[in-house]
Design an enzyme around this catalytic site. Structure first.
Site, PDB file in Angstrom:
ATOM      1  N   GLU A  90       0.822  -1.360   0.045  1.00  0.00           N
ATOM      2  CA  GLU A  90      -0.328  -0.170  -0.394  1.00  0.00           C
ATOM      3  C   GLU A  90       0.609   1.344  -0.232  1.00  0.00           C
ATOM      4  O   GLU A  90       2.138   1.503   0.378  1.00  0.00           O
ATOM      5  CB  GLU A  90      -0.780  -0.160   0.770  1.00  0.00           C
ATOM      6  CG  GLU A  90      -2.223  -1.139   1.592  1.00  0.00           C
ATOM      7  CD  GLU A  90      -2.787  -0.804   2.433  1.00  0.00           C
ATOM      8  OE1 GLU A  90      -3.928  -2.100   2.704  1.00  0.00           O
ATOM      9  OE2 GLU A  90      -2.795  -0.281   3.363  1.00  0.00           O
ATOM     10  N   CYS A 103       3.131   8.615   0.678  1.00  0.00           N
ATOM     11  CA  CYS A 103       4.674   7.575   1.675  1.00  0.00           C
ATOM     12  C   CYS A 103       4.318   6.172   0.827  1.00  0.00           C
ATOM     13  O   CYS A 103       3.308   5.788   0.643  1.00  0.00           O
ATOM     14  CB  CYS A 103       3.007   7.498   3.655  1.00  0.00           C
ATOM     15  SG  CYS A 103       2.613   6.397   3.766  1.00  0.00           S
ATOM     16  N   CYS A 110       5.474  -6.380   7.637  1.00  0.00           N
ATOM     17  CA  CYS A 110       6.490  -6.389   8.581  1.00  0.00           C
ATOM     18  C   CYS A 110       7.139  -7.199   9.987  1.00  0.00           C
ATOM     19  O   CYS A 110       6.277  -7.997  10.265  1.00  0.00           O
ATOM     20  CB  CYS A 110       6.343  -4.193   9.460  1.00  0.00           C
ATOM     21  SG  CYS A 110       7.330  -3.612  10.433  1.00  0.00           S
ATOM     22  N   CYS A 114       4.544  -4.532  16.682  1.00  0.00           N
ATOM     23  CA  CYS A 114       4.405  -2.960  17.268  1.00  0.00           C
ATOM     24  C   CYS A 114       2.716  -2.672  17.340  1.00  0.00           C
ATOM     25  O   CYS A 114       2.085  -3.589  16.839  1.00  0.00           O
ATOM     26  CB  CYS A 114       4.792  -1.363  16.681  1.00  0.00           C
ATOM     27  SG  CYS A 114       6.245  -1.308  16.673  1.00  0.00           S
ATOM     28  N   CYS A 117       0.469  -1.502  15.433  1.00  0.00           N
ATOM     29  CA  CYS A 117      -0.312  -1.360  14.355  1.00  0.00           C
ATOM     30  C   CYS A 117      -0.560  -2.224  12.901  1.00  0.00           C
ATOM     31  O   CYS A 117      -0.274  -3.320  13.445  1.00  0.00           O
ATOM     32  CB  CYS A 117       1.804  -0.802  13.680  1.00  0.00           C
ATOM     33  SG  CYS A 117       2.210  -0.774  11.906  1.00  0.00           S
ATOM     34  N   GLU A 158       9.947  -1.837   7.858  1.00  0.00           N
ATOM     35  CA  GLU A 158      10.493  -0.686   8.813  1.00  0.00           C
ATOM     36  C   GLU A 158      12.048  -0.251   7.861  1.00  0.00           C
ATOM     37  O   GLU A 158      12.810  -1.065   6.861  1.00  0.00           O
ATOM     38  CB  GLU A 158      10.863  -2.053   9.415  1.00  0.00           C
ATOM     39  CG  GLU A 158      12.622  -1.230  10.695  1.00  0.00           C
ATOM     40  CD  GLU A 158      11.960   0.723  11.186  1.00  0.00           C
ATOM     41  OE1 GLU A 158      11.567   1.081  11.575  1.00  0.00           O
ATOM     42  OE2 GLU A 158      13.561   0.877  10.565  1.00  0.00           O
ATOM     43  N   SER A 189      11.277   7.161   8.340  1.00  0.00           N
ATOM     44  CA  SER A 189      11.167   6.668   9.945  1.00  0.00           C
ATOM     45  C   SER A 189      11.134   5.247  10.281  1.00  0.00           C
ATOM     46  O   SER A 189      11.249   4.990  10.099  1.00  0.00           O
ATOM     47  CB  SER A 189       9.300   7.399  10.356  1.00  0.00           C
ATOM     48  OG  SER A 189       8.414   7.059  11.229  1.00  0.00           O
ATOM     49  N   CYS A 331      -1.481   6.653   9.516  1.00  0.00           N
ATOM     50  CA  CYS A 331      -0.730   6.157  10.232  1.00  0.00           C
ATOM     51  C   CYS A 331      -0.879   4.516  11.043  1.00  0.00           C
ATOM     52  O   CYS A 331      -1.724   4.582  11.225  1.00  0.00           O
ATOM     53  CB  CYS A 331       0.139   6.825  10.958  1.00  0.00           C
ATOM     54  SG  CYS A 331       1.017   8.600  11.167  1.00  0.00           S
TER      55      CYS A 331
HETATM   56  N1  SAH Z   1       8.230   1.283  10.487  1.00  0.00           N
HETATM   57  C1  SAH Z   1       8.869   2.907  11.007  1.00  0.00           C
HETATM   58  C2  SAH Z   1       7.020   3.327   9.052  1.00  0.00           C
HETATM   59  C3  SAH Z   1       6.315   3.386   9.189  1.00  0.00           C
HETATM   60  S1  SAH Z   1       5.580   4.748  10.020  1.00  0.00           S
HETATM   61  C4  SAH Z   1       8.516   3.058  12.009  1.00  0.00           C
HETATM   62  O1  SAH Z   1       7.895   2.547  13.213  1.00  0.00           O
HETATM   63  O2  SAH Z   1       8.506   4.224  12.396  1.00  0.00           O
HETATM   64  C5  SAH Z   1       4.332   4.698  10.639  1.00  0.00           C
HETATM   65  C6  SAH Z   1       4.026   5.553  11.618  1.00  0.00           C
HETATM   66  O3  SAH Z   1       2.533   5.476  11.846  1.00  0.00           O
HETATM   67  C7  SAH Z   1       4.665   5.306  13.190  1.00  0.00           C
HETATM   68  O4  SAH Z   1       5.677   6.237  13.971  1.00  0.00           O
HETATM   69  C8  SAH Z   1       4.049   4.169  13.879  1.00  0.00           C
HETATM   70  O5  SAH Z   1       4.814   3.773  14.653  1.00  0.00           O
HETATM   71  C9  SAH Z   1       3.321   5.021  13.481  1.00  0.00           C
HETATM   72  N2  SAH Z   1       1.483   4.203  13.785  1.00  0.00           N
HETATM   73  C10 SAH Z   1       1.709   2.399  13.924  1.00  0.00           C
HETATM   74  N3  SAH Z   1       0.273   2.324  14.147  1.00  0.00           N
HETATM   75  C11 SAH Z   1      -0.605   3.548  14.577  1.00  0.00           C
HETATM   76  C12 SAH Z   1      -1.617   3.716  14.971  1.00  0.00           C
HETATM   77  N4  SAH Z   1      -2.228   2.829  14.728  1.00  0.00           N
HETATM   78  N5  SAH Z   1      -1.747   4.749  14.937  1.00  0.00           N
HETATM   79  C13 SAH Z   1      -1.118   6.097  14.912  1.00  0.00           C
HETATM   80  N6  SAH Z   1      -0.341   6.031  14.571  1.00  0.00           N
HETATM   81  C14 SAH Z   1       0.668   4.476  14.071  1.00  0.00           C
END
Ligand code: SAH
Length: 339
Positions: A90, A103, A110, A114, A117, A158, A189, A331
Site C-alpha cells: 500500500e 507515503c 513488517c 508494534c 500497527c 521498517e 521513519s 498511520c
Molecule cells: N516502521 C517505521 C515506519 C512506519 S511509519 C516506524 O515505525 O517508524 C508509521 C508511523 O505510524 C510510525 O510512527 C508508527 O509507530 C505509527 N503508527 C503505527 N500504528 C499506528 C496507529 N494505529 N495509529 C497511529 N500511528 C500509528
C-alpha cells in the site's frame, strides 16, 4: 526475482551497456526514461531497437494499481499495488498546501511487531527493492496525473530493516539525471533500529529522520514496541542526539497518543525532560483505529493539554492532522492482506 530496470543506478546501467557492446552514453538516456516513469519500452524514442530488445530482459513495470480508495473527508488517496510476484503493498498520496506527499512502503509486511500497527499483523513477507519503492511514485503519478514533491518512508515496513535498498532508493530518487527530488523533501521513519541509525548517520544525508517513540517508560515501550527490548529508550535517545548533532538536521519524534496508556500529564513532563538538549520536534498523533487491537485514541482536549505541557517546557510540538482515516490510509493502518 529478476532485477528490474528501475533497480539500476546510472553506474550499473553504464556497466550493463559497456559489457554488452552498447555505447556508454546510452546509459544516461535510458536512466532518464526510466525516471520519467515510463511503463513501456516503446516510449524510449531515442533508443535503437536492438538496445530496446536487449532491455526487455529486465522488467520495467514492477507493479500495477490493484485498487484505489479516495477519502471523502480530505481527498487522500490510498493505493493497493500488485507487485510482479503477486504480493500487495500500500501507499498513500496526500495533498498539502506545500505540494503532494507520497507515503511509500519499504517492505511487504513488517517484522517489528508494534502492537498498535496493522502492518505488523502478518509479519514480514519480504523486503522491497529500491526499484519497487521508486515504482510506487511512478505508478501513482501515472495513475493520477499528479506530480509528487515530497516523500515519507512511513508506509508498511521498517526502512532501517531494509537498509541497503532504502538507501539506494533515496539516492536514485535524488539523482540529478532522474527525478532529482531534494533529500530535504524526504523523511525516513524508524521504530528505533539504533545500529542502523548510526549507519545512516555516517551517510550524512540531508533527509529528515523521524523516530517513533510513543512511550517514555521502558517497560511500557517494550510492550508496545518489542524493538525496545533490543534498543531501549536511553540508547535510542542517545543515538537521536548524536544523529542531530552530526548531521545538523532536526530529528522528529513521533508520539501516538493512546488513551490511558501514554497520554498523562506526567508522561508529557517526562517526555519534555528526556528531549531537552536534543535538536528535535515532536509530532503528536492521536492513535488510529486498527481492528486487531482495542487501543483508543486520546480525546482532543487531552491531546491539546499534552502539547501544551511540551511547549511550556521548550519542546516544539505539533498535532498531526490525520489524513485518510476513513479509507484506512492513516498511520498504522496499512497492511499487506486484504481478503
Ligand atoms: N516502521 C517505521 C515506519 C512506519 S511509519 C516506524 O515505525 O517508524 C508509521 C508511523 O505510524 C510510525 O510512527 C508508527 O509507530 C505509527 N503508527 C503505527 N500504528 C499506528 C496507529 N494505529 N495509529 C497511529 N500511528 C500509528
Amino acid at each position: 526475482m529478476k532485477k528490474g530496470l528501475r533497480d539500476f543506478t546510472l553506474e550499473e546501467l553504464k556497466d550493463l551497456m559497456t559489457k554488452n557492446q552498447f555505447k556508454a552514453f546510452r546509459a544516461k538516456q535510458v536512466f532518464s526514461w526510466i525516471h520519467k516513469g515510463i511503463e513501456s519500452y516503446d516510449e524510449m524514442n531515442n533508443i535503437p531497437k536492438d538496445l530496446k530488445n536487449f532491455l526487455e530482459e529486465y522488467p520495467l513495470r514492477n507493479m500495477t494499481v490493484y485498487t484505489h480508495l479516495v477519502s471523502k473527508i480530505d481527498g487522500t488517496k490510498k493505493f493497493l499495488m500488485k507487485l510482479n510476484d503477486g504480493n500487495i503493498i500500500e501507499c498513500v498520496l496526500m495533498k498539502y498546501k506545500h505540494g503532494n506527499t507520497i507515503c511509500v512502503s519499504s517492505q511487504v509486511g513488517c517484522r517489528m511487531k508494534c502492537s498498535f500497527c496493522a502492518s505488523a499483523v502478518n509479519g514480514l513477507e519480504r523486503n522491497l527493492t529500491a526499484g519497487e519503492i521508486l515504482g510506487q511514485i511512478f505508478t501513482v503519478e501515472n495513475f493520477t496525473g499528479e506530480k509528487i514533491s515530497n516523500i515519507v518512508l512511513m508506509g508498511s515496513g521498517e526502512p532501517l530493516d531494509n537498509f541497503d535498498e532504502v538507501l539506494k532508493f533515496i539516492k536514485l530518487v535524488n539523482d540529478k539525471e532522474g527525478r532529482n527530488i531534494s533529500m530535504r523533501s524526504i523523511t525516513l521513519s524508524t521504530c528505533g533500529v539504533v545500529d542502523n541509525i548510526y549507519k545512516l548517520m555516517e551517510e550524512k544525508l540531508p533527509i529528515t529522520l523521524a523516530i517513533s517513540l510513543h512511550s517514555i517508560d521502558n517497560k511500557k515501550r517494550s510492550e508496545l514496541m518489542p524493538v525496545n527490548k533490543a534498543y531501549n529508550i536511553e540508547t535510542l535517545l542517545k543515538a537521536a542526539k548524536e544523529y542531530a548533532n552530526y548531521t545538523k538536521r532536526r530529528v522528529t519524534f513521533e508520539y501516538a497518543l493512546i488513551e490511558g496508556v501514554n497520554d498523562s500529564k506526567e508522561d508529557a513532563k517526562i517526555l519534555a525532560s528526556l528531549l531537552q538538549n536534543i535538536h528535535c520536534h515532536v509530532n503528536l498523533i492521536p492513535i488510529n483505529p486498527v481492528v486487531e487491537n482495542t487501543f483508543k485514541s486520546t480525546k482532543k482536549e487531552f491531546v491539546l493539554n499534552f502539547e501544551k505541557e511540551l511547549t511550556k517546557r521548550g519542546i516544539k510540538a505539533t498535532i498531526r492532522r490525520e489524513l485518510g482515516t476513513d479509507i484506512d490510509g492513516a498511520c498504522g493502518q496499512l497492511r499487506n492482506k486484504h481478503l
